[in-house]
Design a protein around this motif. Sequence first.
Motif, mmCIF file in Angstrom:
data_model
loop_
_atom_site.group_PDB
_atom_site.id
_atom_site.type_symbol
_atom_site.label_atom_id
_atom_site.label_comp_id
_atom_site.label_asym_id
_atom_site.label_seq_id
_atom_site.Cartn_x
_atom_site.Cartn_y
_atom_site.Cartn_z
ATOM 1 N N ARG A 70 0.862 -1.168 0.000
ATOM 2 C CA ARG A 70 0.000 0.000 0.000
ATOM 3 C C ARG A 70 0.898 1.217 0.000
ATOM 4 O O ARG A 70 2.100 1.110 0.284
ATOM 5 C CB ARG A 70 -0.944 -0.024 1.204
ATOM 6 N N SER A 71 0.333 2.359 -0.297
ATOM 7 C CA SER A 71 1.180 3.540 -0.411
ATOM 8 C C SER A 71 0.362 4.801 -0.273
ATOM 9 O O SER A 71 -0.823 4.838 -0.589
ATOM 10 C CB SER A 71 1.864 3.550 -1.782
ATOM 11 N N ASP A 72 1.021 5.827 0.241
ATOM 12 C CA ASP A 72 0.435 7.158 0.148
ATOM 13 C C ASP A 72 1.392 7.997 -0.696
ATOM 14 O O ASP A 72 2.279 7.461 -1.346
ATOM 15 C CB ASP A 72 0.172 7.756 1.539
ATOM 16 N N ALA A 73 1.218 9.284 -0.689
ATOM 17 C CA ALA A 73 2.028 10.124 -1.566
ATOM 18 C C ALA A 73 3.513 10.055 -1.201
ATOM 19 O O ALA A 73 4.378 10.349 -2.012
ATOM 20 C CB ALA A 73 1.537 11.567 -1.496
ATOM 21 N N TYR A 74 3.825 9.658 0.014
ATOM 22 C CA TYR A 74 5.204 9.759 0.488
ATOM 23 C C TYR A 74 5.951 8.440 0.515
ATOM 24 O O TYR A 74 7.138 8.375 0.310
ATOM 25 C CB TYR A 74 5.231 10.390 1.888
ATOM 26 N N ARG A 75 5.260 7.357 0.827
ATOM 27 C CA ARG A 75 6.019 6.118 0.942
ATOM 28 C C ARG A 75 5.156 4.897 0.684
ATOM 29 O O ARG A 75 3.930 4.948 0.686
ATOM 30 C CB ARG A 75 6.661 6.009 2.323
ATOM 31 N N GLU A 76 5.870 3.809 0.473
ATOM 32 C CA GLU A 76 5.225 2.528 0.229
ATOM 33 C C GLU A 76 5.434 1.624 1.429
ATOM 34 O O GLU A 76 6.493 1.640 2.049
ATOM 35 C CB GLU A 76 5.842 1.879 -1.012
ATOM 36 N N LYS A 77 4.419 0.857 1.737
ATOM 37 C CA LYS A 77 4.535 -0.113 2.826
ATOM 38 C C LYS A 77 4.292 -1.503 2.266
ATOM 39 O O LYS A 77 3.178 -1.819 1.835
ATOM 40 C CB LYS A 77 3.489 0.200 3.903
ATOM 41 N N LEU A 78 5.342 -2.300 2.289
ATOM 42 C CA LEU A 78 5.219 -3.659 1.774
ATOM 43 C C LEU A 78 4.410 -4.499 2.754
ATOM 44 O O LEU A 78 4.568 -4.380 3.966
ATOM 45 C CB LEU A 78 6.604 -4.277 1.589
ATOM 46 N N ILE A 79 3.561 -5.332 2.216
ATOM 47 C CA ILE A 79 2.766 -6.222 3.069
ATOM 48 C C ILE A 79 3.264 -7.661 2.936
ATOM 49 O O ILE A 79 3.553 -8.307 3.932
ATOM 50 C CB ILE A 79 1.266 -6.124 2.734
ATOM 51 N N ALA A 80 3.380 -8.147 1.717
ATOM 52 C CA ALA A 80 3.846 -9.519 1.525
ATOM 53 C C ALA A 80 4.314 -9.723 0.093
ATOM 54 O O ALA A 80 3.764 -9.129 -0.837
ATOM 55 C CB ALA A 80 2.732 -10.513 1.841
ATOM 56 N N ALA A 87 4.842 -8.506 10.311
ATOM 57 C CA ALA A 87 4.344 -9.609 9.495
ATOM 58 C C ALA A 87 5.153 -10.875 9.780
ATOM 59 O O ALA A 87 6.353 -10.804 10.027
ATOM 60 C CB ALA A 87 4.461 -9.242 8.018
ATOM 61 N N ARG A 88 4.482 -12.009 9.750
ATOM 62 C CA ARG A 88 5.177 -13.277 9.943
ATOM 63 C C ARG A 88 4.547 -14.366 9.094
ATOM 64 O O ARG A 88 3.322 -14.428 8.971
ATOM 65 C CB ARG A 88 5.157 -13.697 11.417
ATOM 66 N N LEU A 97 0.849 -19.296 5.327
ATOM 67 C CA LEU A 97 -0.051 -18.242 5.799
ATOM 68 C C LEU A 97 0.801 -17.102 6.316
ATOM 69 O O LEU A 97 1.733 -17.320 7.087
ATOM 70 C CB LEU A 97 -0.885 -18.759 6.975
ATOM 71 N N ILE A 98 0.471 -15.891 5.928
ATOM 72 C CA ILE A 98 1.206 -14.726 6.420
ATOM 73 C C ILE A 98 0.267 -13.883 7.279
ATOM 74 O O ILE A 98 -0.804 -13.471 6.818
ATOM 75 C CB ILE A 98 1.764 -13.894 5.246
#
Length: 280
Positions: free
Chosen positions: A59-69, A197-198, A208-209
């Motif tokens: 996911r991301s906003d204008a400033y940065r991305e956040k990795l999920i999996a 996350a794990r 499963l994450i």
Amino acid sequence: MAVFGRHYEVELGDGARLTGFPRGKKSPYACGDRVALERIAADQMLILRHLPRTSLLYRSDAYREKLIAANATQIVLVVATEPSFSDDLLTRALVAAESQGLASIIVLNKADLAEDLEQAQARLAPLQALGYPVIAISARADATPLLPFLAGEVSVLVGQSGMGKSTLINALVPGAAAVTREISTALDSGKHTTTHARLYHLGHGGMLIDSPGLQEFGLAHLSRGAIEQGFIEFRPHLKACRFRDCRHQSEPGCAVKLAVEQGVIGHRRYEQFLRLMAEH
Ligand SMILES: Nc1nc2c(ncn2[C@@H]2O[C@H](COP(=O)(O)OP(=O)(O)OP(=O)(O)O)[C@@H](O)[C@H]2O)c(=O)[nH]1
Ligand SMILES: [Mg+2]
Ligand SMILES: [Zn+2]
């Protein structure tokens, strides 16, 4: 296997678990990544790079991305009868999953809280009608109805805090039991429970994450085209719009708007689409 901000837990081919460190200042890896490693100490590895990914959910906003999996094959959207879930977040996560070619299934957890069940099911019915499986379960009572959907898949659990993602993990993954107690203790303080996350191995090759609860799901990284494709019921109509760059708002000859007027595309979904587009 797990992401702790600046370092990681990595698993070797033989099952050994070690701590992995990225090379530079950045931490560009996600749970589920396959990585090339170099040993720097008996229990420490340098992560050199990740191998090619089959998918990357973020996911991301204008400033940065956040990795999920990374390398997930499907997203399991966990909602619950209680606390109430956000339609907007659900829609966004579905669009993100579609943009990565991931299958999506929706788990309606806490089905044992019967007084809220019907209303939650009614809210999910339009998504179910589109073909997204909706599975009502109680992770506390019996999560096994979910197992056939998880076999052989790399599934990432996504949802708001408190929906029961980690409870599901504990119900489905033998040996994750040690985590249960930690989680329930932390919960009593009323905080977000899962902080990183794990990945967990299921039997028969499935994985499963678990991921931290989300409050928002920014889609700044998606193009308009990816967003309209993310609304799967729009797809058959997109080519029929008069203008190739139609925004499906007030253009004449818009096949999407026509489908909305004819009741082929749901009003609520169309309104959610417009809301997403307003950010682009
Ligand atoms: N009644 C009922 N409660 C449940 C069920 N599943 C989970 N819960 C409760 O819901 C609360 C939140 O569960 P968690 O598994 O920690 O939720 P989570 O989605 O992992 O939350 P975060 O880690 O903060 O994102 C806990 O008190 C669980 O015991 C269920 O099937 N029925
Ligand atoms: Mg959790
Ligand atoms: Zn159009």
